[in-house]
Motif scaffolding. Structure first.
Motif, PDB file in Angstrom:
ATOM      1  N   TYR A 118      29.222 -20.786  15.583  1.00 43.87           N
ATOM      2  CA  TYR A 118      29.488 -19.698  16.527  1.00 43.87           C
ATOM      3  C   TYR A 118      28.905 -19.989  17.911  1.00 43.87           C
ATOM      4  O   TYR A 118      29.490 -19.599  18.919  1.00 43.87           O
ATOM      5  CB  TYR A 118      28.985 -18.368  15.976  1.00 43.87           C
ATOM      6  CG  TYR A 118      29.880 -17.813  14.885  1.00 43.87           C
ATOM      7  CD1 TYR A 118      31.217 -17.520  15.140  1.00 43.87           C
ATOM      8  CD2 TYR A 118      29.388 -17.583  13.598  1.00 43.87           C
ATOM      9  CE1 TYR A 118      32.040 -17.018  14.140  1.00 43.87           C
ATOM     10  CE2 TYR A 118      30.209 -17.075  12.608  1.00 43.87           C
ATOM     11  CZ  TYR A 118      31.534 -16.802  12.874  1.00 43.87           C
ATOM     12  OH  TYR A 118      32.346 -16.299  11.893  1.00 43.87           O
ATOM     13  N   VAL A 119      27.784 -20.705  17.974  1.00 44.88           N
ATOM     14  CA  VAL A 119      27.243 -21.117  19.277  1.00 44.88           C
ATOM     15  C   VAL A 119      28.242 -22.040  19.964  1.00 44.88           C
ATOM     16  O   VAL A 119      28.544 -21.870  21.148  1.00 44.88           O
ATOM     17  CB  VAL A 119      25.864 -21.800  19.118  1.00 44.88           C
ATOM     18  CG1 VAL A 119      25.458 -22.524  20.396  1.00 44.88           C
ATOM     19  CG2 VAL A 119      24.798 -20.774  18.739  1.00 44.88           C
ATOM     20  N   ASP A 176      26.830 -13.329  19.542  1.00 47.36           N
ATOM     21  CA  ASP A 176      26.516 -12.217  18.637  1.00 47.36           C
ATOM     22  C   ASP A 176      26.709 -12.618  17.179  1.00 47.36           C
ATOM     23  O   ASP A 176      25.858 -12.334  16.322  1.00 47.36           O
ATOM     24  CB  ASP A 176      27.349 -10.982  18.983  1.00 47.36           C
ATOM     25  CG  ASP A 176      26.951 -10.360  20.314  1.00 47.36           C
ATOM     26  OD1 ASP A 176      25.809 -10.618  20.775  1.00 47.36           O
ATOM     27  OD2 ASP A 176      27.769  -9.626  20.898  1.00 47.36           O
ATOM     28  N   ALA A 177      27.823 -13.284  16.904  1.00 51.38           N
ATOM     29  CA  ALA A 177      28.067 -13.762  15.537  1.00 51.38           C
ATOM     30  C   ALA A 177      27.030 -14.809  15.158  1.00 51.38           C
ATOM     31  O   ALA A 177      26.556 -14.845  14.017  1.00 51.38           O
ATOM     32  CB  ALA A 177      29.475 -14.332  15.419  1.00 51.38           C
ATOM     33  N   ASP A 187      20.017 -14.695  11.689  1.00 49.06           N
ATOM     34  CA  ASP A 187      19.176 -13.717  10.989  1.00 49.06           C
ATOM     35  C   ASP A 187      19.313 -13.865   9.481  1.00 49.06           C
ATOM     36  O   ASP A 187      18.318 -13.795   8.740  1.00 49.06           O
ATOM     37  CB  ASP A 187      19.538 -12.290  11.407  1.00 49.06           C
ATOM     38  CG  ASP A 187      19.107 -11.951  12.823  1.00 49.06           C
ATOM     39  OD1 ASP A 187      18.281 -12.692  13.408  1.00 49.06           O
ATOM     40  OD2 ASP A 187      19.630 -10.942  13.366  1.00 49.06           O
ATOM     41  N   ARG A 188      20.535 -14.099   9.015  1.00 49.64           N
ATOM     42  CA  ARG A 188      20.770 -14.275   7.576  1.00 49.64           C
ATOM     43  C   ARG A 188      20.127 -15.571   7.077  1.00 49.64           C
ATOM     44  O   ARG A 188      19.601 -15.619   5.962  1.00 49.64           O
ATOM     45  CB  ARG A 188      22.263 -14.252   7.271  1.00 49.64           C
ATOM     46  CG  ARG A 188      22.863 -12.880   7.462  1.00 49.64           C
ATOM     47  CD  ARG A 188      24.356 -12.865   7.243  1.00 49.64           C
ATOM     48  NE  ARG A 188      24.893 -11.533   7.533  1.00 49.64           N
ATOM     49  CZ  ARG A 188      26.162 -11.275   7.707  1.00 49.64           C
ATOM     50  NH1 ARG A 188      27.067 -12.246   7.611  1.00 49.64           N
ATOM     51  NH2 ARG A 188      26.561 -10.047   7.969  1.00 49.64           N
ATOM     52  N   LEU A 195      19.688 -19.903  21.419  1.00 43.76           N
ATOM     53  CA  LEU A 195      20.399 -18.628  21.551  1.00 43.76           C
ATOM     54  C   LEU A 195      19.749 -17.712  22.602  1.00 43.76           C
ATOM     55  O   LEU A 195      20.434 -16.857  23.172  1.00 43.76           O
ATOM     56  CB  LEU A 195      20.453 -17.895  20.217  1.00 43.76           C
ATOM     57  CG  LEU A 195      21.664 -18.221  19.360  1.00 43.76           C
ATOM     58  CD1 LEU A 195      21.507 -17.627  17.969  1.00 43.76           C
ATOM     59  CD2 LEU A 195      22.930 -17.762  20.008  1.00 43.76           C
ATOM     60  N   ARG A 196      18.475 -17.876  22.848  1.00 35.33           N
ATOM     61  CA  ARG A 196      17.816 -17.064  23.879  1.00 35.33           C
ATOM     62  C   ARG A 196      18.426 -17.294  25.246  1.00 35.33           C
ATOM     63  O   ARG A 196      18.381 -16.430  26.110  1.00 35.33           O
ATOM     64  CB  ARG A 196      16.317 -17.365  23.926  1.00 35.33           C
ATOM     65  CG  ARG A 196      15.567 -16.810  22.753  1.00 35.33           C
ATOM     66  CD  ARG A 196      14.091 -17.091  22.884  1.00 35.33           C
ATOM     67  NE  ARG A 196      13.419 -16.686  21.651  1.00 35.33           N
ATOM     68  CZ  ARG A 196      12.215 -17.079  21.315  1.00 35.33           C
ATOM     69  NH1 ARG A 196      11.539 -17.899  22.095  1.00 35.33           N
ATOM     70  NH2 ARG A 196      11.678 -16.673  20.189  1.00 35.33           N
ATOM     71  N   ASP A 197      18.966 -18.484  25.456  1.00 36.17           N
ATOM     72  CA  ASP A 197      19.567 -18.825  26.738  1.00 36.17           C
ATOM     73  C   ASP A 197      21.028 -18.406  26.849  1.00 36.17           C
ATOM     74  O   ASP A 197      21.646 -18.601  27.891  1.00 36.17           O
ATOM     75  CB  ASP A 197      19.458 -20.339  26.980  1.00 36.17           C
ATOM     76  CG  ASP A 197      18.016 -20.797  27.087  1.00 36.17           C
ATOM     77  OD1 ASP A 197      17.161 -19.973  27.484  1.00 36.17           O
ATOM     78  OD2 ASP A 197      17.751 -21.964  26.755  1.00 36.17           O
ATOM     79  N   MET A 198      21.588 -17.853  25.802  1.00 33.99           N
ATOM     80  CA  MET A 198      23.016 -17.460  25.830  1.00 33.99           C
ATOM     81  C   MET A 198      23.153 -15.992  26.170  1.00 33.99           C
ATOM     82  O   MET A 198      22.412 -15.164  25.833  1.00 33.99           O
ATOM     83  CB  MET A 198      23.673 -17.740  24.480  1.00 33.99           C
ATOM     84  CG  MET A 198      23.863 -19.230  24.232  1.00 33.99           C
ATOM     85  SD  MET A 198      24.827 -19.537  22.733  1.00 33.99           S
ATOM     86  CE  MET A 198      26.480 -19.328  23.379  1.00 33.99           C
TER      87      MET A 198
END
Length: 161
Positions: free
Chosen positions: A111-112, A118-119, A125-126, A158-161
């Motif tokens: 997804y990245v 978001d996905a 998280d999972r 992901l923090r940068d997205m």
């Protein structure tokens, strides 16, 4: 299950393993061809452990990010359908629960690549939640630490997205 049926199932895992060795050796096209042939033999309704393992590695053999995502989704769906009965008849099936962190991590990474943060966060998280099934402390064989490190790296990305 008869001995002949069990031997046949082991032969499938052996053939999947041979294709994985090609993939890890850098021959993505041949690995993809062999895994594709095996997928045709196993079928959409074949043994869930075989489908999960094959799809997990077939995703890694893809050049297109959308195709990679599709195979990773097949792997997760197959993992979800490994039954307790199947787990009781094949020692490798017990490892499926340990596969979940990696399955979700791969989906997050897919997804990245597809610019769907978001996905990606949902699957990250999972992956983190499922990582409790991985070996802890001195029992860690390296796999668990590698998956946990990859989760942490993707979280930073992901923090940068």
């Amino acid at each position: 299950m008869t001995e002949q049926q069990e031997a046949s199932k082991d032969a499938v895992m052996t053939r999947i393993g041979q294709a994985i060795m090609l993939l890890h050796g850098g021959d993505r096209e041949e690995a993809r061809n062999r895994l594709g042939g095996l997928w045709s033999e196993i079928g959409e309704d074949g043994d869930a452990l075989h489908r999960c393992t094959l799809a997990h590695y077939m995703a890694d053999a893809q050049d297109d990010h959308g195709d990679e995502l599709a195979w990773d989704l097949r792997a997760l769906t197959a993992a979800d359908s490994v039954t307790d009965e199947r787990a009781a008849h094949h020692a490798d099936a017990l490892a499926v629960r340990v596969f979940y962190p990696s399955l979700h991590l791969n989906l997050a990474a897919d997804y990245v690549k597809l610019q769907r943060p978001d996905a990606a966060r949902t699957h990250l998280d999972r992956a983190r939640a499922a990582s409790g099934a991985l070996a802890r402390d001195g029992a860690d064989d390296g796999y668990a630490g590698g998956v946990r490190a990859a989760i942490a790296r993707l979280e930073l990305r992901l923090r940068d997205m």
